[in-house]
Design an enzyme around this catalytic site. Structure first.
Site, short mmCIF file in Angstrom:
data_model
loop_
_atom_site.label_atom_id
_atom_site.label_comp_id
_atom_site.label_asym_id
_atom_site.label_seq_id
_atom_site.Cartn_x
_atom_site.Cartn_y
_atom_site.Cartn_z
N ASN A 152 8.64 5.47 -4.32
CA ASN A 152 8.91 5.23 -3.02
C ASN A 152 9.43 3.57 -2.88
O ASN A 152 10.40 3.34 -1.96
CB ASN A 152 7.71 5.41 -1.96
CG ASN A 152 6.42 4.58 -2.35
OD1 ASN A 152 6.59 4.15 -3.78
ND2 ASN A 152 5.61 4.69 -1.63
N GLU A 249 -3.41 2.15 -8.14
CA GLU A 249 -2.79 2.11 -6.47
C GLU A 249 -2.65 3.48 -6.27
O GLU A 249 -1.42 3.98 -6.67
CB GLU A 249 -1.69 0.93 -6.36
CG GLU A 249 -1.91 -0.18 -6.64
CD GLU A 249 -2.87 -0.99 -5.70
OE1 GLU A 249 -3.10 -0.25 -4.71
OE2 GLU A 249 -3.52 -2.08 -6.09
N CYS A 283 2.33 4.76 0.71
CA CYS A 283 1.13 5.14 0.51
C CYS A 283 0.06 4.57 1.52
O CYS A 283 -1.15 5.40 2.00
CB CYS A 283 0.45 4.57 -0.82
SG CYS A 283 0.93 2.76 -0.76
N GLU A 457 -3.52 -5.40 -6.26
CA GLU A 457 -2.30 -6.09 -6.62
C GLU A 457 -2.27 -7.18 -5.47
O GLU A 457 -2.80 -7.38 -4.55
CB GLU A 457 -1.25 -5.10 -6.28
CG GLU A 457 -1.36 -3.88 -7.39
CD GLU A 457 -0.05 -3.30 -7.79
OE1 GLU A 457 0.33 -2.48 -6.87
OE2 GLU A 457 0.19 -3.38 -8.92
#
Ligand code: NAD
Length: 483
Positions: A152, A249, A283, A457
């Protein structure tokens, strides 16, 4: 634009090819046409990339943090200079509208390189006084890091993993998603141009088996994956075998709670940003929108009016605000969920249909009267499908919002400051929003709780996930022993 790269992989500062690898056809999601043909990495390509990364890491780690940071910041500048060209490529790779890619993809990658470039010179340990003796700690790089990307945000993911890894003195082998393999090659090229030693940042293509081979290789010290929960489970287990550091993630099914005192326009904006940006392929999307019963009708009316203004069509047209799904497979998965929603008795407020043509377009879709047990309220759809659920009581809605295996993000819309903070304090999620949704600046940690992942992150937090501390004890007085 010529979308065919001169080689499938970028290793040791050069494009390389090995046609023995399985074919990967890159399809432009807006037309269904093949725009590039690449080959998956063979065992010899994987080995070459890891060896390159291993040697470059030693050179890189011997440089000062400021020198390393300069390279990253130069790469950020090059990305910004070439934003148009990189955004067009990202649009070909993903199908996301240029209106989005030109402001959110290469640019956020550049932000990451600039931010971690700035921090590289300040990565230090600490001094701990221990009576007359003392201890100092050194923050050391981990070694060779592997990044594995989802489809994505290909450029952003390549930079979000690469920038902190490199800032800490590591090297990287990055495997993009097989669905969107093009943009990461450009990141590798640009880092070289910015002065990175050859082999510092390598890109190899491949399906899940190539990812798995990287995770299982003893030359790898750390793995960072962006992907689904099932893949995350496999990567975590395989990494455990070699006791490797891991950042995951993963997916989400995040809640947005809209109270009856909320600014309706802002809440509708939040719901749109949290469901339809990137055609819903984000997400952290807030796909369970809990709306207080007293404002339900007003909310749905404004939402429908504004969704009808989405400009759906050619992603390269700067006026287009809603593009296709990344692939036919993903479109079919999403259509399956839409059918399921209808069958389970949710009210289809708007959308729900395929847009005829060769591309993989689906209308932005809103379901109302969704209940907690419905599949569309429980599973991550990863497409433009919003589920609106009713609520009346704060305690009750919080329990429902948290009743999910995921914990990536959560949002609340209210004018009541105390309530906003009370609600956020009880959210079980890594990233929370008050009167906004889906911001992800590099300055703030990003990541999930529960099944949504491990580690963070972005921000200074990421440095701890790409380095380890060494403690050095220094004795200043006489050393005694029992015999
Ligand atoms: P995916 O899990 O199918 O694939 C992700 C990557 O893992 C791909 O590069 C794939 O080739 C690789 N892979 C597959 N099997 C592997 C294995 N056994 N070992 C190592 N690598 C393997 O996910 P996707 O369909 O590409 O992306 C969508 C998912 O990613 C969604 O669940 C979404 O929520 C999640 N996602 C999370 C974030 C986040 O930051 N939390 C961001 C974007 C996407």
């Amino acid at each position: 634009m010529d979308t065919q790269p001169i080689g499938s992989h970028f290793i040791g500062g050069l494009y390389v090819e090995d046609r023995a690898g399985e074919l990967i056809e890159v399809v432009y999601p807006a037309t269904g046409k093949v725009i590039a043909r690449l080959h998956s990495a063979t065992p010899s390509i994987i080995s070459r990339a890891l060896e390159s990364a291993k040697s470059a890491q030693k050179i890189w780690a011997a440089m000062t943090g400021t020198q390393r940071g300069r390279v990253l910041r130069r790469a950020a500048d090059i990305i910004r200079d070439r934003n148009h060209e990189l955004s067009v490529l990202e649009t070909y790779d993903t199908g996301k509208p240029y209106q989005e890619t030109s402001v959110a993809d290469a640019t956020s990658g550049a932000d990451s390189l600039e931010y971690f470039g700035g921090l590289a010179g300040s990565i230090t340990g600490e001094h701990i006084q221990y009576g007359e003796d003392f201890i100092y700690t050194v923050r050391e790089p981990l070694g060779v890091c592997v990044g594995i990307g989802a489809w994505n945000y290909p450029t952003q993911i390549a930079c979000w993993k690469g920038a902190p890894a490199l800032a800490c003195g590591n090297s990287m082998v990055f495997k993009p998603s097989e669905t969107t393999p093009l943009s990461a090659l450009k990141v590798a090229e640009i880092l070289m141009e910015a002065g990175a030693p050859a082999g510092l940042y390598n890109v190899i293509q491949g399906y899940g088996d190539v990812g798995a081979a990287l995770v299982g290789d003893p030359r790898v010290d750390k793995v960072s994956l962006t992907g689904s929960v099932p893949t995350g489970r496999k990567v975590y287990a395989a990494a455990a075998d070699g006791m490797k550091h891991v950042t995951l993630e993963l997916g989400g099914k995040s809640p947005i709670i809209i109270f009856d005192d909320a600014d309706i326009e802002a809440a509708v904006s939040g719901a749109i940003l949290g469901n339809f940006y990137s055609s819903g392929q984000v997400c952290s999307n807030g796909t369970r929108v809990f709306v207080h019963k007293d404002i339900k009708q007003a909310f749905l009316k404004r939402l429908t009016e504004r969704v009808s203004k989405a400009v759906i069509g050619d992603p390269m047209d700067p006026d287009t605000s809603f593009g296709p799904m990344v692939s036919k497979t993903q479109r079919d998965i999403v259509l399956g969920y839409i059918d399921q929603g209808v069958k389970e008795g949710a009210t289809l407020v708007t959308g729900g249909k395929v847009i005829e043509g060769d591309g993989f377009f689906i209308q932005p879709t809103v379901f109302a009267d969704v209940t907690d047990d419905m599949v569309i309220a429980r599973e991550e759809i990863f497409g433009p499908v919003m589920a609106v659920l009713d609520f009346e009581d704060e305690g009750d809605v919080l329990a429902r919002a948290n009743d999910t295996e995921f914990g990536l993000a959560a949002g609340v819309f209210t004018q009541d400051l105390t309530r906003a903070h009370r609600v956020v304090a009880r959210f079980e999620a890594g990233t929370c929003y008050i009167n906004t949704y889906n911001d992800a600046p590099v300055e703030a940690p990003f990541g999930g709780t529960k099944m949504s992942g491990v580690g963070r992150e972005n921000s200074k937090d990421a440095l701890n996930h790409y380095s380890q501390s060494k403690s050095v004890y220094v004795r200043m007085s006489d050393l005694e022993a029992p015999f």
